[in-house]
Design a protein around this motif. Structure first.
Motif, PDB file in Angstrom:
ATOM      1  N   VAL A 184     -68.652 -11.587  55.508  1.00  0.00           N
ATOM      2  CA  VAL A 184     -67.259 -11.163  55.142  1.00  0.00           C
ATOM      3  C   VAL A 184     -66.022 -12.001  55.882  1.00  0.00           C
ATOM      4  O   VAL A 184     -64.948 -12.260  55.111  1.00  0.00           O
ATOM      5  N   ILE A 185     -66.232 -12.428  56.992  1.00  0.00           N
ATOM      6  CA  ILE A 185     -65.306 -13.306  57.631  1.00  0.00           C
ATOM      7  C   ILE A 185     -65.022 -14.677  57.060  1.00  0.00           C
ATOM      8  O   ILE A 185     -63.898 -14.800  56.578  1.00  0.00           O
ATOM      9  N   ARG A 186     -66.259 -14.983  56.399  1.00  0.00           N
ATOM     10  CA  ARG A 186     -66.240 -16.375  55.774  1.00  0.00           C
ATOM     11  C   ARG A 186     -65.373 -16.054  54.370  1.00  0.00           C
ATOM     12  O   ARG A 186     -64.515 -17.024  54.135  1.00  0.00           O
ATOM     13  N   LYS A 187     -65.672 -15.153  53.839  1.00  0.00           N
ATOM     14  CA  LYS A 187     -65.327 -14.902  52.461  1.00  0.00           C
ATOM     15  C   LYS A 187     -63.791 -14.455  52.555  1.00  0.00           C
ATOM     16  O   LYS A 187     -62.680 -14.825  51.661  1.00  0.00           O
ATOM     17  N   ASP A 246     -68.612  -5.609  48.142  1.00  0.00           N
ATOM     18  CA  ASP A 246     -70.124  -5.257  47.837  1.00  0.00           C
ATOM     19  C   ASP A 246     -70.672  -5.523  49.461  1.00  0.00           C
ATOM     20  O   ASP A 246     -71.692  -5.077  49.856  1.00  0.00           O
ATOM     21  N   LEU A 247     -70.220  -6.546  50.267  1.00  0.00           N
ATOM     22  CA  LEU A 247     -70.443  -6.751  51.591  1.00  0.00           C
ATOM     23  C   LEU A 247     -70.243  -5.692  52.561  1.00  0.00           C
ATOM     24  O   LEU A 247     -71.032  -5.022  53.355  1.00  0.00           O
ATOM     25  N   LEU A 248     -69.203  -4.988  52.090  1.00  0.00           N
ATOM     26  CA  LEU A 248     -68.468  -3.882  53.018  1.00  0.00           C
ATOM     27  C   LEU A 248     -69.599  -2.634  52.750  1.00  0.00           C
ATOM     28  O   LEU A 248     -69.738  -1.635  53.487  1.00  0.00           O
ATOM     29  N   GLU A 249     -69.742  -2.710  51.526  1.00  0.00           N
ATOM     30  CA  GLU A 249     -70.891  -1.512  51.037  1.00  0.00           C
ATOM     31  C   GLU A 249     -72.299  -1.658  52.017  1.00  0.00           C
ATOM     32  O   GLU A 249     -72.752  -0.595  52.334  1.00  0.00           O
ATOM     33  N   ILE A 250     -72.634  -2.867  52.233  1.00  0.00           N
ATOM     34  CA  ILE A 250     -73.896  -3.105  52.758  1.00  0.00           C
ATOM     35  C   ILE A 250     -73.667  -2.492  54.365  1.00  0.00           C
ATOM     36  O   ILE A 250     -74.768  -1.932  54.863  1.00  0.00           O
ATOM     37  N   LEU A 251     -72.551  -2.661  54.889  1.00  0.00           N
ATOM     38  CA  LEU A 251     -72.339  -2.351  56.183  1.00  0.00           C
ATOM     39  C   LEU A 251     -72.170  -0.690  56.277  1.00  0.00           C
ATOM     40  O   LEU A 251     -72.728  -0.108  57.208  1.00  0.00           O
ATOM     41  N   LYS A 252     -71.620  -0.396  55.235  1.00  0.00           N
ATOM     42  CA  LYS A 252     -71.668   1.138  55.201  1.00  0.00           C
ATOM     43  C   LYS A 252     -72.887   1.646  55.101  1.00  0.00           C
ATOM     44  O   LYS A 252     -73.185   2.811  55.763  1.00  0.00           O
ATOM     45  N   ALA A 253     -73.971   1.110  54.453  1.00  0.00           N
ATOM     46  CA  ALA A 253     -75.263   1.713  54.153  1.00  0.00           C
ATOM     47  C   ALA A 253     -75.935   1.637  55.490  1.00  0.00           C
ATOM     48  O   ALA A 253     -77.087   2.310  55.665  1.00  0.00           O
ATOM     49  N   GLN A 254     -75.309   0.647  56.393  1.00  0.00           N
ATOM     50  CA  GLN A 254     -76.023   0.541  57.735  1.00  0.00           C
ATOM     51  C   GLN A 254     -75.336   1.330  58.697  1.00  0.00           C
ATOM     52  O   GLN A 254     -74.995   1.007  59.771  1.00  0.00           O
ATOM     53  N   ALA A 274     -58.722 -15.823  39.367  1.00  0.00           N
ATOM     54  CA  ALA A 274     -60.133 -15.147  38.945  1.00  0.00           C
ATOM     55  C   ALA A 274     -60.921 -15.531  40.215  1.00  0.00           C
ATOM     56  O   ALA A 274     -61.845 -14.731  40.439  1.00  0.00           O
ATOM     57  N   GLN A 275     -60.837 -16.880  40.779  1.00  0.00           N
ATOM     58  CA  GLN A 275     -61.901 -17.161  41.928  1.00  0.00           C
ATOM     59  C   GLN A 275     -61.490 -16.294  43.115  1.00  0.00           C
ATOM     60  O   GLN A 275     -62.337 -15.577  43.638  1.00  0.00           O
ATOM     61  N   ARG A 276     -60.264 -15.888  43.285  1.00  0.00           N
ATOM     62  CA  ARG A 276     -59.766 -15.021  44.494  1.00  0.00           C
ATOM     63  C   ARG A 276     -60.547 -13.585  44.158  1.00  0.00           C
ATOM     64  O   ARG A 276     -60.978 -12.907  45.066  1.00  0.00           O
ATOM     65  N   ASP A 277     -60.174 -13.096  42.727  1.00  0.00           N
ATOM     66  CA  ASP A 277     -60.743 -11.562  42.399  1.00  0.00           C
ATOM     67  C   ASP A 277     -62.240 -11.673  42.647  1.00  0.00           C
ATOM     68  O   ASP A 277     -62.898 -10.645  43.004  1.00  0.00           O
ATOM     69  N   ALA A 278     -62.802 -12.886  42.355  1.00  0.00           N
ATOM     70  CA  ALA A 278     -64.335 -12.654  42.349  1.00  0.00           C
ATOM     71  C   ALA A 278     -64.813 -12.601  43.965  1.00  0.00           C
ATOM     72  O   ALA A 278     -65.479 -11.874  44.224  1.00  0.00           O
ATOM     73  N   LEU A 279     -63.897 -13.302  44.895  1.00  0.00           N
ATOM     74  CA  LEU A 279     -64.175 -13.182  46.103  1.00  0.00           C
ATOM     75  C   LEU A 279     -63.993 -11.887  46.717  1.00  0.00           C
ATOM     76  O   LEU A 279     -64.824 -11.264  47.484  1.00  0.00           O
ATOM     77  N   GLU A 280     -62.927 -11.316  46.397  1.00  0.00           N
ATOM     78  CA  GLU A 280     -62.632  -9.988  46.842  1.00  0.00           C
ATOM     79  C   GLU A 280     -63.680  -9.002  46.143  1.00  0.00           C
ATOM     80  O   GLU A 280     -63.999  -7.913  46.926  1.00  0.00           O
ATOM     81  N   ALA A 281     -64.184  -9.169  45.069  1.00  0.00           N
ATOM     82  CA  ALA A 281     -65.385  -8.314  44.785  1.00  0.00           C
ATOM     83  C   ALA A 281     -66.428  -8.266  45.574  1.00  0.00           C
ATOM     84  O   ALA A 281     -67.337  -7.300  45.879  1.00  0.00           O
ATOM     85  N   GLU A 282     -66.899  -9.615  46.055  1.00  0.00           N
ATOM     86  CA  GLU A 282     -68.072  -9.849  46.762  1.00  0.00           C
ATOM     87  C   GLU A 282     -67.710  -9.359  48.014  1.00  0.00           C
ATOM     88  O   GLU A 282     -68.621  -8.746  48.604  1.00  0.00           O
ATOM     89  N   ILE A 283     -66.567  -9.275  48.731  1.00  0.00           N
ATOM     90  CA  ILE A 283     -66.141  -8.870  49.920  1.00  0.00           C
ATOM     91  C   ILE A 283     -66.522  -7.073  49.957  1.00  0.00           C
ATOM     92  O   ILE A 283     -67.062  -6.629  50.825  1.00  0.00           O
TER      93      ILE A 283
END
Length: 228
Positions: A69-72, A29-37, A18-27
């Motif tokens: 992203v790298i850290r997560k 979301d972060l990639l979506e931020i980069l996509k918006a940039q 569950a912790q890993r799945d949560a991290l992957e979901a956060e990653i």
């Protein structure tokens, strides 16, 4: 020292997954931020041809997001390694619990070594007895152009065996479908023999290679319990 039971290990394994799945979901979301940039991703340069920071992106946001992203990703990799280790321990303890005689420490070590996958070994198995195998899960959806689609998996397929795993290995006391997810992660970029049942009692064997693609996950299919 008290040895954890298979139920305790299975519960701990579910928490890690569950912790890993949560991290992957956060990653994601972060990639979506980069996509918006301007869809700069993780590698596009942030300095223009004139040597100055690009004016069309928020350089600070991009740099900060990339670092996150790298850290997560590193955290997710560490969790995956721990999940694999815990999964091996769960199998070992479950095997011990099924025996009536407690083996010696040497026998325990030999059992754990025998249960661990051999690096580079191909997954294969005897086709005899496939008709008696209980399905471990059902394919609920398959994304186009995904590894699952390329392998020939279709919606409604019942998974009888994935590599060495059967329904016994994905029982609730063995980690459930989380055990299957950890096994797939462990075999990234390595072909797995997948036996499925479709159209009644008939079955077929496919070759599935878990790998990164344009979509989410390593397979590109939604796997659910058979009773879902």
């Amino acid at each position: 020292m008290t040895v954890p039971s298979s139920a305790d290990l299975a519960a701990a394994l579910k928490t890690l997954i569950a912790q890993r799945d949560a991290l992957e979901a956060e990653i994601l979301d972060l990639l979506e931020i980069l996509k918006a940039q301007g869809n700069v991703g993780m590698t596009a340069p942030l300095v223009g041809a004139d040597g100055f920071p690009r004016a069309d992106v928020d350089v600070y946001t991009v740099r900060h997001t990339r670092a996150e992203v790298i850290r997560k990703r590193n955290d997710a990799k560490a969790l995956t390694d721990r999940i694999e280790s815990e999964l091996h321990e769960l199998h070992r303890v479950a095997q011990l619990e099924r025996t009536t005689t407690i083996p010696t420490p040497q026998a325990q070590n030999e059992s754990a070594a025998a249960a661990a996958p051999i690096p580079g070994a191909a997954d294969h198995g005897d086709d005899a007895g496939l008709a008696s195998l209980a399905p471990m899960a059902r394919i609920d959806a398959v994304a186009p152009e995904s590894p699952a689609s390329a392998a020939g998996l279709v919606t409604g397929d019942l998974l009888l065996r994935v590599g060495r795993l059967t329904a016994v290995d994905t029982a609730p006391t063995m980690g459930g479908l989380g055990a299957l997810g950890a096994y797939v992660q462990q075999h990234k970029n390595r072909p797995l023999a997948v036996v499925v049942r479709r159209a009644g009692p008939s079955h077929c064997t496919l070759q599935l290679t878990p790998k990164e693609w344009d979509g989410r996950g390593l397979l590109g299919c939604h796997i659910v319990p058979t009773d879902a």
